[in-house]
Motif scaffolding. Structure first.
Motif, mmCIF file in Angstrom:
data_model
loop_
_atom_site.group_PDB
_atom_site.id
_atom_site.type_symbol
_atom_site.label_atom_id
_atom_site.label_comp_id
_atom_site.label_asym_id
_atom_site.label_seq_id
_atom_site.Cartn_x
_atom_site.Cartn_y
_atom_site.Cartn_z
ATOM 1 N N LYS A 134 36.771 71.116 -21.867
ATOM 2 C CA LYS A 134 36.375 71.209 -20.476
ATOM 3 C C LYS A 134 37.143 72.340 -19.816
ATOM 4 C CE LYS A 134 35.518 68.394 -16.540
ATOM 5 N NZ LYS A 134 35.762 67.098 -15.934
ATOM 6 N N ARG A 135 36.418 73.084 -19.037
ATOM 7 C CA ARG A 135 37.072 74.218 -18.407
ATOM 8 C C ARG A 135 36.908 74.166 -16.905
ATOM 9 N NH1 ARG A 135 40.551 75.717 -21.896
ATOM 10 N NH2 ARG A 135 40.939 77.302 -20.357
ATOM 11 N N CYS A 136 37.475 75.151 -16.285
ATOM 12 C CA CYS A 136 37.507 75.110 -14.832
ATOM 13 C C CYS A 136 36.191 75.590 -14.223
ATOM 14 C CB CYS A 136 38.660 75.954 -14.330
ATOM 15 S SG CYS A 136 38.351 77.720 -14.490
ATOM 16 N N ASN A 137 36.141 75.449 -12.950
ATOM 17 C CA ASN A 137 34.906 75.777 -12.247
ATOM 18 C C ASN A 137 35.249 76.426 -10.900
ATOM 19 O OD1 ASN A 137 32.115 75.779 -11.934
ATOM 20 N ND2 ASN A 137 32.160 73.841 -10.820
ATOM 21 N N PRO A 186 33.713 78.917 -21.841
ATOM 22 C CA PRO A 186 33.062 77.749 -21.228
ATOM 23 C C PRO A 186 33.366 77.588 -19.746
ATOM 24 C CG PRO A 186 34.198 77.159 -23.253
ATOM 25 C CD PRO A 186 34.647 78.530 -22.886
ATOM 26 N N CYS A 187 34.313 78.315 -19.252
ATOM 27 C CA CYS A 187 34.627 78.182 -17.839
ATOM 28 C C CYS A 187 33.466 78.719 -16.996
ATOM 29 C CB CYS A 187 35.895 78.970 -17.496
ATOM 30 S SG CYS A 187 37.378 78.263 -18.185
ATOM 31 N N SER A 188 33.320 78.083 -15.869
ATOM 32 C CA SER A 188 32.270 78.529 -14.948
ATOM 33 C C SER A 188 32.884 79.170 -13.717
ATOM 34 C CB SER A 188 31.424 77.335 -14.534
ATOM 35 O OG SER A 188 31.106 76.558 -15.654
ATOM 36 N N CYS A 189 34.025 79.718 -13.900
ATOM 37 C CA CYS A 189 34.731 80.245 -12.744
ATOM 38 C C CYS A 189 34.121 81.571 -12.283
ATOM 39 C CB CYS A 189 36.207 80.402 -13.074
ATOM 40 S SG CYS A 189 36.533 81.029 -14.717
ATOM 41 N N VAL A 190 34.361 81.849 -11.040
ATOM 42 C CA VAL A 190 33.852 83.079 -10.439
ATOM 43 C C VAL A 190 35.027 83.986 -10.117
ATOM 44 C CG1 VAL A 190 32.586 84.016 -8.491
ATOM 45 C CG2 VAL A 190 31.924 81.809 -9.466
ATOM 46 N N CYS A 246 37.105 85.427 -11.995
ATOM 47 C CA CYS A 246 38.285 84.888 -12.679
ATOM 48 C C CYS A 246 39.273 86.001 -13.042
ATOM 49 C CB CYS A 246 37.852 84.142 -13.941
ATOM 50 S SG CYS A 246 39.233 83.510 -14.871
ATOM 51 N N PHE A 247 40.489 85.765 -12.660
ATOM 52 C CA PHE A 247 41.556 86.696 -13.026
ATOM 53 C C PHE A 247 42.456 86.102 -14.108
ATOM 54 C CE2 PHE A 247 40.190 89.054 -9.492
ATOM 55 C CZ PHE A 247 40.769 90.307 -9.534
ATOM 56 N N ASN A 248 42.143 84.934 -14.468
ATOM 57 C CA ASN A 248 42.987 84.288 -15.470
ATOM 58 C C ASN A 248 42.482 84.640 -16.860
ATOM 59 O OD1 ASN A 248 44.956 82.625 -16.545
ATOM 60 N ND2 ASN A 248 43.657 80.799 -16.443
ATOM 61 N N ARG A 249 42.546 85.916 -17.133
ATOM 62 C CA ARG A 249 42.085 86.427 -18.413
ATOM 63 C C ARG A 249 43.156 87.334 -18.996
ATOM 64 N NH1 ARG A 249 36.760 84.471 -19.855
ATOM 65 N NH2 ARG A 249 35.919 83.667 -17.913
ATOM 66 N N PRO A 250 43.114 87.483 -20.286
ATOM 67 C CA PRO A 250 44.134 88.334 -20.908
ATOM 68 C C PRO A 250 44.142 89.752 -20.352
ATOM 69 C CG PRO A 250 42.990 87.058 -22.570
ATOM 70 C CD PRO A 250 42.292 86.783 -21.270
ATOM 71 N N ILE A 251 42.987 90.224 -19.948
ATOM 72 C CA ILE A 251 42.979 91.598 -19.424
ATOM 73 C C ILE A 251 43.727 91.704 -18.101
ATOM 74 C CG2 ILE A 251 40.922 92.524 -20.544
ATOM 75 C CD1 ILE A 251 39.326 91.572 -18.127
ATOM 76 N N HIS A 252 43.868 90.611 -17.440
ATOM 77 C CA HIS A 252 44.636 90.610 -16.185
ATOM 78 C C HIS A 252 46.002 89.984 -16.404
ATOM 79 C CE1 HIS A 252 41.113 91.933 -14.028
ATOM 80 N NE2 HIS A 252 40.410 90.894 -14.453
ATOM 81 N N GLU A 253 46.492 90.203 -17.548
ATOM 82 C CA GLU A 253 47.745 89.541 -17.916
ATOM 83 C C GLU A 253 48.838 89.764 -16.872
ATOM 84 O OE1 GLU A 253 49.493 91.096 -21.404
ATOM 85 O OE2 GLU A 253 50.797 89.376 -21.728
ATOM 86 N N ALA A 277 43.301 81.964 -33.185
ATOM 87 C CA ALA A 277 44.380 81.275 -32.475
ATOM 88 C C ALA A 277 44.176 81.367 -30.984
ATOM 89 C CB ALA A 277 45.711 81.906 -32.875
ATOM 90 N N GLU A 278 43.719 82.515 -30.584
ATOM 91 C CA GLU A 278 43.542 82.690 -29.152
ATOM 92 C C GLU A 278 42.512 81.711 -28.637
ATOM 93 O OE1 GLU A 278 42.219 86.180 -26.057
ATOM 94 O OE2 GLU A 278 42.817 86.635 -28.083
ATOM 95 N N SER A 279 41.415 81.724 -29.309
ATOM 96 C CA SER A 279 40.388 80.832 -28.818
ATOM 97 C C SER A 279 40.834 79.401 -28.937
ATOM 98 C CB SER A 279 39.093 81.052 -29.601
ATOM 99 O OG SER A 279 39.011 80.182 -30.672
ATOM 100 N N SER A 280 41.565 79.186 -29.957
ATOM 101 C CA SER A 280 42.023 77.816 -30.131
ATOM 102 C C SER A 280 43.003 77.427 -29.058
ATOM 103 C CB SER A 280 42.668 77.670 -31.506
ATOM 104 O OG SER A 280 43.430 76.535 -31.548
ATOM 105 N N SER A 281 43.930 78.287 -28.843
ATOM 106 C CA SER A 281 44.942 77.941 -27.867
ATOM 107 C C SER A 281 44.355 77.846 -26.483
ATOM 108 C CB SER A 281 46.059 78.973 -27.880
ATOM 109 O OG SER A 281 45.542 80.202 -27.497
ATOM 110 N N LYS A 282 43.358 78.642 -26.287
ATOM 111 C CA LYS A 282 42.694 78.551 -24.998
ATOM 112 C C LYS A 282 41.958 77.237 -24.876
ATOM 113 C CE LYS A 282 41.556 83.309 -23.938
ATOM 114 N NZ LYS A 282 40.418 84.230 -23.937
#
Length: 739
Positions: A393-396, A419-423, A425-432, A271-276
């Motif tokens: 498509k993801r962010c960059n 798939p994101c190519s961000c640098v 990145c804080f938009n991750r679950p660990i940085h909730e 679900a997580e991957s899906s929702s993402k």
DNA sequence: GAGTTTGAAACT
DNA sequence: CAGTTTCAAACTC
């Protein structure tokens, strides 16, 4: 013995057998539930309508308003839970629903929303079944209540099998799904948050849909099962809320729960991957389309699966690409069978209905029920964008750490993923925590920052405009674009990117938006407004006729109608051959007095007055209404002398409560030099005569509250009292209102 | 894929 | 609120 027994049985013979049945008893016991009717909810829902996005968008933490009927409802449900056996419930609801089905069978989908307004016993039952908290007797914890419900549902299911009432079976079964121990946390989370009113709404809608489903697809009674939770979730969270909750909150919650349940972990990760993996940049409802179609498909596959399996499957074992395939199949199917196209859509995309409903805050019922093909196509276009490959498509992002709205993922309310190519990145679950804090901060700055950018307008204007502007549905960008160079023809333009036409909110220059130019939109608004006004004027005209019939004034000319009133009725721009809307606006609006003539095209570009009209139609348009006739008469009147606005502000009449009360209806040009010059030689009285029949005063009549009140007529310099539809001349002795 | 253009978001 | 800067997507080559 036999006789006495017979007597006992026949004692209530005045009543029919039906009345003696448990069903009737049940219905009799239902009286307190009347208050539970979902009508208010639906109305509220609809009244939320377009411009203001629902509060759920402002913050996922926002507490939902509590329904004022919740207490009543709780009591009702409690009593139902205790006093009515499930068997009775089944029978009762079965009867009610059968009746309803008979009456509603031929209704269009558009009207099915109305059915929500008239919940019968079945709805209530479903509410009980679906409502995990409200249905539980007070004092019991959720777990036990759900257990009770489950047991009751088992009974219901058994009874249904015996009675062969498929719909109720579906209801019960879906409830089992709903309350199964393996419910997704997401749903649980949502349930915890939803207001009782929303739950009611969901129950009502769901039930409605079931009728349709069982009617349409009788062979597959179980079809909606896996879909229902999603529908509910969708309803409860109206689009983005659902996704955000999944990603930012529920996901976090899941993380904690994952360790407790290995089996669940699989589903959650999926679900997580899906929702993402939702497609950024497209309407949230379209992401939900994928989810929904996924649910349908899976449900079809797991027709005989247990609820657990259904839930797991539903939670995302399918990638968006698969969803896309499903949708494509659906479309192809619909296209390959032209005669049956809609049926295919209905059948396969039912849940989308609810997404649509949520997403746009419950706007036009007409628009609500089936997602238009164009929407799906747009979604597919988005997903299938060339070069995007199989993944979303993801962010960059390079500098924003994906914590600003620059980041598409963040803006869409989803975490960044592989798939994101961000640098950095804080938009991750660990940085909730960081994500949530940042979101809060952004929302504090702009509460609608995370709201869907595209909303669908419920206004009929938009409906009208769609044809002209080629915009699919009446969706518009919430804030509008600000394009300068792209002519709204490239994806730089948010409107174009969203596949919607430009609107009054846009500040674009040289708009050529293929989905609808801004100008076309404005024109449509004008046209629609004119029609509205025309009907108002007609009504007012009728009213004024009545006034005149009751009070033929002595100083009135014998002419049946003063010239001006003729004009009102036959205003060129209000007739079928009306002038272009812009002309109407410029000529009739108050601005016309300040801005006499000019380049219409240029004026059309001017946004200020137009925006004002649109955003505050009720305030401004009356003014236009009031002024309109003058301008028109001025144009048509042979001598141009009898058409000028009267000197309302003059001391001629000391008591003019109407004008005082409604200065906004005063003629803006009354004191302007050019107008005065026209009438300066005219006696005041003449002016008053000339202006007889002005919509201004007539309008006032309709503003008298509750159909009674006093108003002054500048035409006859008399005071009138209105009682209902009757008007009495206070100056005349023979025409007095009843005391 | 690098560079440019564009307009939204953020900042002042 | 307007002007400026920052940013990342869209676009072009």
């Amino acid at each position: 013995m036999d006789n006495s027994q017979k007597k006992k049985i026949e004692t209530p013979t005045p009543k029919s057998k039906f009345e003696d049945s448990p069903v009737f008893n049940y219905i009799n016991n239902l009286s307190p539930i009347e208050a539970v009717r979902s009508i208010p909810t639906v109305q509220t829902f609809n009244s939320l309508s377009f411009t203001s996005p629902p509060p759920v968008f402002t913050s996922p933490h926002a507490s939902f308003h509590r329904d004022h009927n919740s207490v009543e409802r709780s009591k009702a449900l409690e009593s139902l839970d205790r006093s009515v056996s499930t068997q009775e419930v089944v029978v009762a609801s079965g009867e009610v629903d059968l009746n309803k089905e008979a009456t509603l069978e031929d209704q269009e989908e558009e009207t099915s929303c109305d059915r929500v307004d008239s919940p019968g016993t079945g709805d209530i039952v479903t509410q009980v079944l679906l409502d995990p908290s409200g249905g539980a007797p007070q004092g019991e914890d959720d777990g036990s209540s759900s257990q009770d419900v489950s047991v009751g549902l088992r009974k219901i299911l058994d009874a249904q099998k015996e009675n062969g009432t498929p719909r109720l079976m579906a209801d019960a079964a879906e409830l089992l799904v709903f309350r199964s121990p393996n419910d997704s946390e997401a749903f649980g989370c949502l349930v915890d948050k939803i207001s009782s009113s929303e739950r009611r709404f969901c129950a009502g809608v769901k039930l409605t849909k079931h009728r349709d489903i069982t009617k349409d697809v009788p062979a597959n009674d179980n079809q909606p099962l896996a879909v229902v939770p999603n529908q509910l979730v969708s309803n409860l969270h109206r689009g983005s809320m659902r996704r955000r909750c999944l990603d930012f909150e529920v996901l976090g919650k899941r993380k904690k729960d994952i360790a407790d349940d290995d089996q669940q972990t699989v589903g959650d990760n999926k679900a997580e991957s899906s929702s993402k993996c939702v497609v950024p940049g497209i309407g949230l409802h379209l992401n939900a389309i994928a989810m929904a179609s996924r649910g349908i498909k899976i449900n079809t596959i797991h027709e005989d699966s247990t609820s657990v399996e259904i839930q797991k499957s539903f939670l995302g074992s399918t990638t968006p690409v698969q969803s896309q395939d499903i949708m494509r199949e659906t479309l192809d199917q619909a296209e390959s069978e032209p005669g049956k196209g809609l049926a295919v859509e209905e059948e396969t995309l039912k849940p989308l209905v609810f997404e649509e409903l949520n997403q746009d805050s419950l706007q036009k019922k007409k628009q609500v029920f089936l997602p238009k093909k164009s929407y799906i196509n747009r979604f597919l276009r988005k997903v299938e964008e060339p070069g995007e490959g199989d993944s979303c498509k993801r962010c960059n992002c390079k500098k924003s750490k994906c914590l600003k709205l620059y980041c598409e993922c963040f803006a869409a309310g989803v975490y960044c993923i592989e798939p994101c190519s961000c640098v950095d990145c804080f938009n991750r679950p660990i940085h909730e925590d960081t994500v949530l804090a940042t979101r809060k901060q952004i929302e504090s700055r702009n509460p609608l920052a995370f709201a869907p950018k595209v909303i669908r307008n419920s206004d009929s204007i938009m409906e009208t405009s769609d044809d002209a502007s080629k915009t699919p549905a009446s969706a518009r960008h919430k804030r509008g674009c600000n394009c300068k160079k792209s002519n709204c023809l490239k994806k730089y333009c948010e409107c174009f990117q969203s596949g919607v036409g430009c609107s009054i909110n846009c500040r674009c220059e040289g708009c050529k938006n293929a989905f609808g130019k801004k100008d076309a939109y404005l024109l449509a608004i004008m046209e629609s407004k004119q029609e509205e006004d025309l009907s108002k004027i007609q009504q007012n005209s009728d009213l004024s006729k009545e006034v005149e019939q009751n009070h033929p004034s002595s100083d009135q000319p014998s002419t049946p109608l003063p010239p001006y009133r003729h004009m009102v009725v036959h205003q060129p721009f209000l007739s079928k051959n009306r002038l272009p809307p812009t002309q109407f606006f410029l000529g009739a609006g108050s601005s016309s007095f300040r801005k006499p003539d000019g380049d219409l095209a240029q004026a059309r570009i001017e946004k200020k007055p137009l925006e004002t009209v649109t955003e505050d139609k009720t305030e401004i348009m009356p003014e236009i209404l009031s002024n309109t006739p003058i301008t028109t008469v001025k144009a048509i009147s042979p001598n141009s002398k009898r058409v000028s606005p009267p000197h309302i502000g003059s001391s001629e009449s000391g008591a003019q409560p109407l004008q005082n009360a409604q200065s906004s209806f005063a003629f803006p040009a009354a004191s302007s030099a050019p107008q005065q010059s026209v009438t300066s030689n005219q006696p005041a009285k003449h002016v008053k005569k000339a202006s007889r029949g002005r919509p201004l005063k007539i309008r006032k009549i309709e503003n008298i509250p509750s159909g009674s009140g006093t108003f002054w007529s500048p035409f006859t310099d008399r005071s009138f009292e209105v009682f209902g539809s009757r008007v009495y001349d206070r100056s005349a002795t023979d025409s007095q209102p009843p005391q």
